[in-house]
Design a protein around this motif. Structure first.
Motif, PDB file in Angstrom:
ATOM      1  N   THR A 183       4.272  -0.447   4.054  1.00 15.92           N
ATOM      2  CA  THR A 183       3.056  -0.663   4.609  1.00 15.92           C
ATOM      3  C   THR A 183       2.282  -1.769   3.524  1.00 15.92           C
ATOM      4  O   THR A 183       2.208  -1.581   2.418  1.00 15.92           O
ATOM      5  CB  THR A 183       1.988   0.671   4.913  1.00 15.92           C
ATOM      6  OG1 THR A 183       2.897   1.516   5.529  1.00 15.92           O
ATOM      7  CG2 THR A 183       0.608   0.252   5.370  1.00 15.92           C
ATOM      8  N   ALA A 184       1.924  -2.649   4.193  1.00 14.60           N
ATOM      9  CA  ALA A 184       1.241  -3.828   3.166  1.00 14.60           C
ATOM     10  C   ALA A 184      -0.018  -4.181   3.958  1.00 14.60           C
ATOM     11  O   ALA A 184      -0.231  -4.396   5.089  1.00 14.60           O
ATOM     12  CB  ALA A 184       2.254  -5.067   2.852  1.00 14.60           C
ATOM     13  N   GLU A 185      -0.805  -4.779   3.077  1.00 21.99           N
ATOM     14  CA  GLU A 185      -2.189  -5.477   3.584  1.00 21.99           C
ATOM     15  C   GLU A 185      -2.005  -6.889   3.301  1.00 21.99           C
ATOM     16  O   GLU A 185      -1.577  -7.369   2.157  1.00 21.99           O
ATOM     17  CB  GLU A 185      -3.267  -4.870   2.718  1.00 21.99           C
ATOM     18  CG  GLU A 185      -4.607  -5.197   3.147  1.00 21.99           C
ATOM     19  CD  GLU A 185      -5.755  -4.446   2.362  1.00 21.99           C
ATOM     20  OE1 GLU A 185      -7.071  -5.230   2.284  1.00 21.99           O
ATOM     21  OE2 GLU A 185      -5.684  -3.254   2.093  1.00 21.99           O
ATOM     22  N   ARG A 206       0.697  -1.205   0.033  1.00 20.48           N
ATOM     23  CA  ARG A 206      -0.038  -0.099   0.046  1.00 20.48           C
ATOM     24  C   ARG A 206       0.860   1.227   0.166  1.00 20.48           C
ATOM     25  O   ARG A 206       0.385   2.349  -0.504  1.00 20.48           O
ATOM     26  CB  ARG A 206      -0.781  -0.068   1.350  1.00 20.48           C
ATOM     27  CG  ARG A 206      -1.787  -0.998   1.183  1.00 20.48           C
ATOM     28  CD  ARG A 206      -2.888  -1.048   0.072  1.00 20.48           C
ATOM     29  NE  ARG A 206      -3.945  -1.754   0.077  1.00 20.48           N
ATOM     30  CZ  ARG A 206      -4.716  -2.165  -1.146  1.00 20.48           C
ATOM     31  NH1 ARG A 206      -4.547  -1.522  -2.085  1.00 20.48           N
ATOM     32  NH2 ARG A 206      -5.675  -3.248  -0.944  1.00 20.48           N
ATOM     33  N   LYS A 207       2.122   1.104   0.518  1.00 18.45           N
ATOM     34  CA  LYS A 207       2.953   2.502   0.743  1.00 18.45           C
ATOM     35  C   LYS A 207       4.374   1.819   0.738  1.00 18.45           C
ATOM     36  O   LYS A 207       4.715   0.856   1.577  1.00 18.45           O
ATOM     37  CB  LYS A 207       2.564   3.266   1.689  1.00 18.45           C
ATOM     38  CG  LYS A 207       3.409   4.397   1.913  1.00 18.45           C
ATOM     39  CD  LYS A 207       3.055   5.293   3.046  1.00 18.45           C
ATOM     40  CE  LYS A 207       4.018   6.553   3.311  1.00 18.45           C
ATOM     41  NZ  LYS A 207       3.453   7.245   4.435  1.00 18.45           N
ATOM     42  N   GLU A 264       3.016  -2.702   9.129  1.00 18.74           N
ATOM     43  CA  GLU A 264       4.255  -1.778   8.823  1.00 18.74           C
ATOM     44  C   GLU A 264       5.448  -2.646   9.098  1.00 18.74           C
ATOM     45  O   GLU A 264       5.585  -2.937  10.333  1.00 18.74           O
ATOM     46  CB  GLU A 264       3.844  -0.347   9.389  1.00 18.74           C
ATOM     47  CG  GLU A 264       5.090   0.566   8.619  1.00 18.74           C
ATOM     48  CD  GLU A 264       4.999   1.787   9.689  1.00 18.74           C
ATOM     49  OE1 GLU A 264       4.304   2.810   9.011  1.00 18.74           O
ATOM     50  OE2 GLU A 264       5.485   1.924  10.657  1.00 18.74           O
ATOM     51  N   ASN A 276      -5.514  -6.370   8.910  1.00 17.63           N
ATOM     52  CA  ASN A 276      -4.806  -6.902   8.134  1.00 17.63           C
ATOM     53  C   ASN A 276      -3.614  -6.159   7.768  1.00 17.63           C
ATOM     54  O   ASN A 276      -2.945  -6.507   6.709  1.00 17.63           O
ATOM     55  CB  ASN A 276      -5.677  -7.388   6.880  1.00 17.63           C
ATOM     56  CG  ASN A 276      -6.679  -8.360   7.462  1.00 17.63           C
ATOM     57  OD1 ASN A 276      -6.634  -8.905   8.432  1.00 17.63           O
ATOM     58  ND2 ASN A 276      -7.666  -8.728   6.536  1.00 17.63           N
ATOM     59  N   THR A 277      -3.248  -4.973   8.109  1.00 16.84           N
ATOM     60  CA  THR A 277      -2.362  -4.105   7.617  1.00 16.84           C
ATOM     61  C   THR A 277      -1.009  -4.313   8.512  1.00 16.84           C
ATOM     62  O   THR A 277      -1.243  -4.212   9.879  1.00 16.84           O
ATOM     63  CB  THR A 277      -2.699  -2.427   7.570  1.00 16.84           C
ATOM     64  OG1 THR A 277      -3.899  -2.511   6.686  1.00 16.84           O
ATOM     65  CG2 THR A 277      -1.701  -1.594   7.122  1.00 16.84           C
TER      66      THR A 277
END
Length: 127
Positions: A122-124, A73-74, A104, A101-102
């Motif tokens: 940052t990932a889901e 996501r980032k 960092e 579910n996120t």
């Protein structure tokens, strides 16, 4: 995943081919990424890796750990010491936050002269 969890390190040999291929794949035709003579004329001891290649390697490092269904996501990175051919960059990561579910992850990529890249991803991750 839990805060403080460390990802296993990933060693990436920094080859001339990796540097040039990454620059071409990302359409970065700056001479310092493929022409050693021109890189030296501009004050660098050799060609060096571009930020887009580094960004891709950081993303790969995180998704290799989180699995194929993870969605980045980032990615917020900063470059430091250049990656020159013949060196090795070792990526390490630490989980700094988890919310649902996120996740960092703080990532550091170090080579023989210092930290090449630092930042956070940052990932889901699906449940």
């Amino acid at each position: 995943m839990r805060v403080g969890e460390e990802l296993p390190p990933l060693e990436i040999p920094v080859t001339r081919t990796l540097i040039v291929a990454g620059a071409i794949a990302s359409r970065d035709y700056q001479d310092v990424h493929h022409d050693a003579s021109l890189a030296r004329e501009k004050g660098s001891p050799d060609i060096f890796m571009n930020i887009l290649t580094t960004n891709g390697l950081v993303g790969r490092y995180v998704t290799d750990h989180l699995g194929p269904h993870a969605v980045l996501r980032k990615v917020a990175i900063r470059l430091g010491a250049p990656n020159y051919p013949g060196d090795t960059m070792t990526l390490t990561g630490t989980v700094t936050a988890v919310a649902g579910n996120t996740v960092e992850i703080r990532v550091v990529g170090a080579n023989g002269i210092g930290h090449h890249v630092t930042g956070t991803v940052t990932a889901e991750v699906p449940a």
